[in-house]
Design an enzyme around this catalytic site. Sequence first.
Site, PDB file in Angstrom:
ATOM      1  N   LYS A  24       1.258  -1.233   0.140  1.00 48.22           N
ATOM      2  CA  LYS A  24       0.086   0.167   0.039  1.00 48.22           C
ATOM      3  C   LYS A  24       1.069   1.423  -0.372  1.00 48.22           C
ATOM      4  CE  LYS A  24      -4.316  -2.715   2.329  1.00 48.22           C
ATOM      5  NZ  LYS A  24      -4.534  -2.953   3.177  1.00 48.22           N
ATOM      6  N   GLN A  66      -4.803  -1.496   9.414  1.00 48.93           N
ATOM      7  CA  GLN A  66      -4.425  -2.862   8.785  1.00 48.93           C
ATOM      8  C   GLN A  66      -5.419  -3.677   9.698  1.00 48.93           C
ATOM      9  OE1 GLN A  66      -3.883  -3.274   5.492  1.00 48.93           O
ATOM     10  NE2 GLN A  66      -3.949  -5.430   5.924  1.00 48.93           N
ATOM     11  N   ASP A 124     -10.601   3.683   3.340  1.00 53.19           N
ATOM     12  CA  ASP A 124     -11.248   2.069   3.931  1.00 53.19           C
ATOM     13  C   ASP A 124     -12.800   2.011   3.677  1.00 53.19           C
ATOM     14  OD1 ASP A 124      -9.030  -0.389   3.540  1.00 53.19           O
ATOM     15  OD2 ASP A 124      -9.052  -0.094   6.629  1.00 53.19           O
TER      16      ASP A 124
HETATM   17  N1  GUN Z   1      -7.289  -6.970   5.636  1.00 61.33           N
HETATM   18  C1  GUN Z   1      -7.541  -7.235   4.582  1.00 61.33           C
HETATM   19  N2  GUN Z   1      -8.116  -6.676   3.999  1.00 61.33           N
HETATM   20  C2  GUN Z   1      -7.332  -5.648   3.769  1.00 61.33           C
HETATM   21  C3  GUN Z   1      -8.848  -4.104   3.538  1.00 61.33           C
HETATM   22  O1  GUN Z   1      -8.740  -3.968   2.590  1.00 61.33           O
HETATM   23  N3  GUN Z   1      -8.185  -3.145   4.533  1.00 61.33           N
HETATM   24  C4  GUN Z   1      -8.124  -3.073   6.133  1.00 61.33           C
HETATM   25  N4  GUN Z   1      -7.865  -2.325   6.804  1.00 61.33           N
HETATM   26  N5  GUN Z   1      -7.491  -4.450   6.298  1.00 61.33           N
HETATM   27  C5  GUN Z   1      -7.710  -5.323   5.658  1.00 61.33           C
END
Ligand code: GUN
Length: 296
Positions: A53, A97, A120
């Site tokens: 990311k 995350q 998100d």
């Molecule tokens: N863990 C797995 N997929 C995601 C996501 O799209 N966003 C976040 N914050 N954590 C994740």
Amino acid sequence: MAARIIDGKQVAADMRAELKVEVAKLKEDGIVPGLAVVLVGEDPASKSYVTAKERACEEIGIYSNDNRLPADTGQAELMALVDKLNKDPKINGILVQLPLPKHLDESEVLLAIDPAKDVDGFHPVNVGKMVVGEEAFLPCTPHGIIQLLVRSGVKIEGAEVVIVGRSNIVGKPIANMLIQKNDTGNATVTVCHTRTKNLAEHVRRADIIIAAAGRPNTVTADMVKEGAVVIDVGVNRVEDATKKRGYRLVGDVDFAAVSEKASLITPVPGGVGPMTITMLLFNTVASAKQAAARKG
Ligand code: GUN
């Protein structure tokens, strides 16, 4: 029929190129979109997602703010960090995350994120807005799936869509998005899950199948109508002694057999995966534009 592959890497690259141009234009007006990423602990999969990311941000000119905390970080400390990021004008998006270590209260943390920075799309305010059809940050994986369908020329309106899986991150939001009365909605949606009585019977009706169950071979060729569009959201590790790392990644769909019947199919890896991060970048840029508009 042998299916055409939906190349998620290519669609993601096209969208990232578009976003890069947009970010460069914003910079001319003194606007630099900023994304804060928060990772608690050392989970290897989470670490590699977070690194990907941050790298993607840098690639297109988004300011990336890295916050890595030890696994024993307390709830109060994490809440204080979210509060600080909420107040920081350089930050347009906050991504915590998931999953968080077990001792932390995930829903309290998600609720504390300013909905205007919730790139998100997990905050209940944004979830609620999405459900009632108001403008909101849309969660990245389902939003990425819609982009894949649209950019591959798939007609969503009137289609029979069968979703396998009811997670908060994929199944529930994609079902909601596809029933909206808008350009990327108007589908007839069935959501199947672990308590569904006859999965095959439902999936066989589908013009579009979205497999998001988190289990290999959930969708097999006998369940797929000739010419169906198949979107595979699964990312599963299966042991493979021929690989240096000892495993390979597979989706939820029996790719080899299903691709003989489908008209279009996403591979794993290289299908939905690259789109998730791309939509995070998209939401961060949108958030920066909204913040600038509020400032006037
Ligand atoms: N863990 C797995 N997929 C995601 C996501 O799209 N966003 C976040 N914050 N954590 C994740």
